[in-house]
Write a protein that holds these residues in place. Sequence first.
Motif, PDB file in Angstrom:
ATOM      1  N   ASP A 141      -4.125  11.348  11.757  1.00 11.85           N
ATOM      2  CA  ASP A 141      -4.896  10.906  10.597  1.00 11.85           C
ATOM      3  C   ASP A 141      -4.011  10.294   9.510  1.00 11.85           C
ATOM      4  O   ASP A 141      -4.498   9.655   8.593  1.00 11.85           O
ATOM      5  N   PRO A 190      -2.930   5.569   9.647  1.00  8.52           N
ATOM      6  CA  PRO A 190      -3.412   4.416   8.876  1.00  8.52           C
ATOM      7  C   PRO A 190      -2.836   4.357   7.471  1.00  8.52           C
ATOM      8  O   PRO A 190      -2.461   3.289   6.993  1.00  8.52           O
ATOM      9  N   GLN A 191      -2.689   5.516   6.804  1.00 14.13           N
ATOM     10  CA  GLN A 191      -2.155   5.484   5.434  1.00 14.13           C
ATOM     11  C   GLN A 191      -0.711   5.007   5.440  1.00 14.13           C
ATOM     12  O   GLN A 191      -0.302   4.193   4.605  1.00 14.13           O
ATOM     13  N   TRP A 243      -1.600  -3.740  13.695  1.00 14.34           N
ATOM     14  CA  TRP A 243      -1.775  -2.749  12.633  1.00 14.34           C
ATOM     15  C   TRP A 243      -2.505  -3.337  11.430  1.00 14.34           C
ATOM     16  O   TRP A 243      -3.359  -2.713  10.831  1.00 14.34           O
ATOM     17  N   THR A 297      -6.054  -3.362  12.190  1.00 12.19           N
ATOM     18  CA  THR A 297      -6.646  -2.041  12.259  1.00 12.19           C
ATOM     19  C   THR A 297      -6.950  -1.495  10.871  1.00 12.19           C
ATOM     20  O   THR A 297      -8.055  -1.027  10.603  1.00 12.19           O
ATOM     21  N   ILE A 298      -5.964  -1.577   9.975  1.00  7.09           N
ATOM     22  CA  ILE A 298      -6.186  -0.931   8.682  1.00  7.09           C
ATOM     23  C   ILE A 298      -7.200  -1.684   7.835  1.00  7.09           C
ATOM     24  O   ILE A 298      -7.729  -1.154   6.887  1.00  7.09           O
ATOM     25  N   ARG A 323     -12.592   0.385  12.967  1.00 10.46           N
ATOM     26  CA  ARG A 323     -11.433   0.677  13.812  1.00 10.46           C
ATOM     27  C   ARG A 323     -10.691   1.914  13.325  1.00 10.46           C
ATOM     28  O   ARG A 323     -10.010   2.584  14.094  1.00 10.46           O
ATOM     29  N   LEU A 324     -10.793   2.199  12.038  1.00  5.63           N
ATOM     30  CA  LEU A 324     -10.066   3.348  11.501  1.00  5.63           C
ATOM     31  C   LEU A 324     -10.711   4.665  11.886  1.00  5.63           C
ATOM     32  O   LEU A 324     -10.090   5.716  11.799  1.00  5.63           O
ATOM     33  N   PHE A 373      -8.954   7.344  13.984  1.00  7.89           N
ATOM     34  CA  PHE A 373      -7.735   8.008  13.528  1.00  7.89           C
ATOM     35  C   PHE A 373      -8.047   9.282  12.742  1.00  7.89           C
ATOM     36  O   PHE A 373      -7.746   9.400  11.565  1.00  7.89           O
TER      37      PHE A 373
END
Lengths: 863, 127
Positions: A626, A629-630, A809, A812-813, A818-819, A822
């Motif tokens: 998790d 993404p951050q 990436w 994705t973000i 898509r997120l 995660f």
Amino acid sequence: MPAMPTPAIVVVGHGMVGQRFLEALAERGVAERARIVVLCEEPRAAYDRVQLTSYFSGRTPDDLSLVEGDFMERHGIELHLDDPAETIDRAARTVTSRAGRTFTYDTLVLATGSYPFVPPVPNKDAAGCFVYRTIEDLLAIEEYAKTATTGAVVGGGLLGLEAAGALKGLGLKTHIVEFAPRLMPVQVDDGGGAALLKTIERMGLTVHTGTGTQEVTVDESGAVNGMALSDGSVLATDLVVFSAGVRPRDQLARDAGLAVGGRGGIVVDDQCRTSDPAVFAIGECALASDGRVYGLVAPGYEMAETAAAALEGSLEGDVKSFTGADMSTKLKLLGVDVASFGDAHGAADGCLDVVYSDSRSGVYKKLVIGPDGELLGGVLVGDADSYGMLRPLTGSVPPISPEQLVLPAGLGAPVALGPSSLPDDAVICSCHNVTKGTIRGAVTEHSCTTVPEVKKCTKAGTGCGSCVKVLGQLVNAELEASGVEVDKGLCGCFGQTRQELYEIVRALRITSYAALLDSHGREAAKGGNGCEICKPTVGSIIASLAPTIGADGYVLEGEQAALQDTNDHFLANMQKNGSYSIVPRIPGGEITPEKLIVIGEVARDYGLYTKITGGQRIDLFGARVDQLPQIWARLVDAGFESGHAYGKALRTVKSCVGQTWCRYGVQDSVKMAIDLELRYRGLRSPHKLKSAVSGCQRECAEAQSKDFGVIATANGWNLYVGGNGGATPRHADLLAQDLSDAELVRLIDRFLMFYIRTADRLERTSTWLERIDGGLGHVRDVVVHDSLGICAELEALMADHVAGYRDEWAETINDPERLRRFVSFVNAPEVPDPTVKFVPERDQVKPDLPVLQIRTLEGTAAR
Amino acid sequence: MTIAPEKTDTQVQLRLGGEWLALCSLSLLTPGRGVAALLPDGRQVAVFLGRDGRSYAIDNRDPFSGAQVLSRGLVGSSAGRPFVASPLLKQRFDLASGDCLDDESVSVTSYEVRLGTDLAVDSGSAA
Ligand code: SRM
Ligand SMILES: Cc1cc2nc3c(=O)[nH]c(=O)nc-3n(C[C@H](O)[C@H](O)[C@H](O)COP(=O)(O)OP(=O)(O)OC[C@H]3O[C@@H](n4cnc5c(N)ncnc54)[C@H](O)[C@@H]3O)c2cc1C
Ligand code: SF4
Ligand code: FES
């Protein structure tokens, strides 16, 4: 039993045959019972002289060595390097070396080989004149060629052509001067010589046949500047290599009063004994009992076996004899196949020729047929594929007509002649004298199931390599006959190979795994879930072809998401406790201080373990799913993108600092590495791809251990392919030299796309290059000479890839849909996984793992 | 893969003792892949959706490494039965029975799952 005195064996000459003789002694257990001393004139132990020229395509002297590991120590053999024998005292049975050492012998074995014949023309010893026989000769030529632009080879025989190829490879404008009216006068006839000439001239070499060399001319400093030829002309050249034949090295024997032939060569009998029964002579220095001196390695090996058997016999019983050998040869000269076998010149009474000749394509084939229809010999130029089959048939009536045997495949030749038609006693490998029966036995009795196993078991195929193709056919035929089903299918779901699936996907533009499985899968697998082997494989094929077949280039789009390996699914590498590592791309290993600071801050803020990798970049370990993404949001913001450490895709292009800073650099290696990394980033392939660019020959970037490696030269770039580190390291092979930037990129484009198209799943370029029919030569034909006419298509595929690249990436973000994946828990998206824990280690963290005995599943671990 | 609108309200429910527990909406599952869910007692389950539309649940813990990762493995079929291959060392587990296909002495718990519409989704706050 009374103690027997240990017999002493002294071997003079540690060349190919000398080493083979030592191995034969070891195999027979003689080495353990005797004191063996070897005097070696050269500064290094025996090496593969036959493959000498491969030094110029990147094989090091060490690669060429014929002495395995601790062979000498293990068998208690004393080897004296750089110390030739100078005198023999037959009465006292002693040999004295140049360094003044004296050894007593019970048996003396002469294996002194040959020396290159240099015609007695004026200035033949001037600076810039060379011969072509030893590694030292090659090193000297290489050094001298650095300051030369033109080179000439005297002699258009087998070795002359090899030497000419080497000069051309060194970047010299190359001439061949041959006295006879055709090239390779010993091996081929006029027709074959003409075909060879065409092809060689087309490569840009200049050939002067029917021309003699009268004088080498020199400048004021005494260095070569030209050659005066018999036709009255003068050829300007900076360097001359004499390759006008070899002569047996029999001086030592002459001085010792042993019988020598009228035209040289130490006279020996069937057992390779000289006129003194305590002295043997083997290899190129010997005049065999059939009155011939053999200039090839296979007969020399047979003599080595014969002499070893005779020696063992004098200790025990059992003899063998050498009464002559086959002069068959198959070579690849300057990329042209040339083979001759048996009675190539049709010397036998009443024989007839069957000839096929096409000078347009440089193919010439001649078979010599005896009065009763038996095959006596032949010459093949330009296409020698059938050599492996024809040579063993010599002496028998071929099962199909000779006319059909010479026709090229596709031109009416109805049946390809398979190895099944050969008798069991046919010699398949002439280098090691291995028969078809022995090879079959390796499969049926010694349960070998692969070509490498059979090679190891029988030695077949480990000499010149020309029999390997037939060997492969025999092994497969034998496996099939013994009921082993050779299923080449990818997995339980697909009966096709990866290459076949690639072609199906490309031709039918199939963009869905399920559609492919249901239309082309094995019956039982249709409609199912597939498996962990074919899903990522097909996922990778679809990803490589995405822009071309109209699939989405984002690997986690729709159904493609379900196909990806776990690492691709989360765009990160899973670690042993279920956490992930993060590897941002750092092209060429070059990074600004600002970016370094961002990496440091991110790692500090998330408590990530930080390490410099072996690939010149930085890996951040210990992120929960998790957090990915951050963390990536911050990295993308700072200008980073995915490093694809998780994908079967381009990893890194390492660089050395190169011309910009290094005093030795000759090109800008960093810029080239960055350009290449950016060009091929994201390219999905059968296995990971690695590369490196070095700024000069010192090779600080280790480019020769990469799938494609680039080394700068004064004139551009050399491209090496098929290198590998890992468990089975392999040095890369030189594919092309002195390329401009544009040529380099174009060639890499073609190479990579051809690999992606034809390799098996999880087959690195190194294993692919070893496995693919025709090996490096074939790959070079396809990607350099465009022999299949597909280069334009390969380039277009790469252009599609380059144009279609997007950072996974960033995509994705920026997409909440898509997120969604995660999260640690689908029913508790906010809750971090409490089982992912860490403990301190050397000021950072490491996984806190329950102590478990980990059992690996053999063969599938750690991919 | 688009999920038909009427299916988006369908829940994946798991049997715990005599009770059915709602885990998540079916729309959160991708055919051929898994997700992890947290049970009220802190255990983790791996929930999968097969290509045939059937769902499965087994323990999320990979007994070979001790890590909670089975939900992130690749799904396949062997002799018609669906399995997941552990992402760490690749051992395969039958999704219906939990048996390890590569080592008969090992198995993981399997759970009964059904698709329904009537339960309130547990927020996982029990953890
Ligand atoms: C991180 C790193 C080690 C390090 O701390 O330095 C590393 C780590 C791993 N390597 Fe490596 N290799 C790393 C450089 C190398 C190198 C050196 C290099 O690239 O110059 C080699 C030898 C060169 C080569 O590949 O030919 C190397 C040869 C391998 C191999 C053997 C490949 C082979 O063909 O034999 C494997 C196994 C495989 O791929 O099947 C492997 C597999 C792995 C895996 C993917 C194993 C796994 O499945 O978990 C590791 C993943 C780490 C992760 O989670 O990020 N790694 N590995 C290096 C990452 C480089 C990078 O920046 O991308
Ligand atoms: C470039 C090249 C390509 C070739 N290609 C092929 C091919 O494709 N197929 C093929 O069959 N053959 C080929 N040959 C020929 C092959 O290399 C020889 O047939 C083979 O090496 C003969 O082995 P040998 O041991 O008799 O002689 P060598 O390998 O020449 O070994 C003799 C050794 O004895 C040493 N020596 C001599 N005198 C003394 C002394 N007094 N004391 C100590 N040491 C001494 C020499 O320095 C030498 O190291 C090629 C040769 C060359 C040069
Ligand atoms: S390879 Fe050559 S240019 Fe590059 S760092 Fe090493 S010595 Fe310098
Ligand atoms: S014929 Fe040379 S290796 Fe077999």
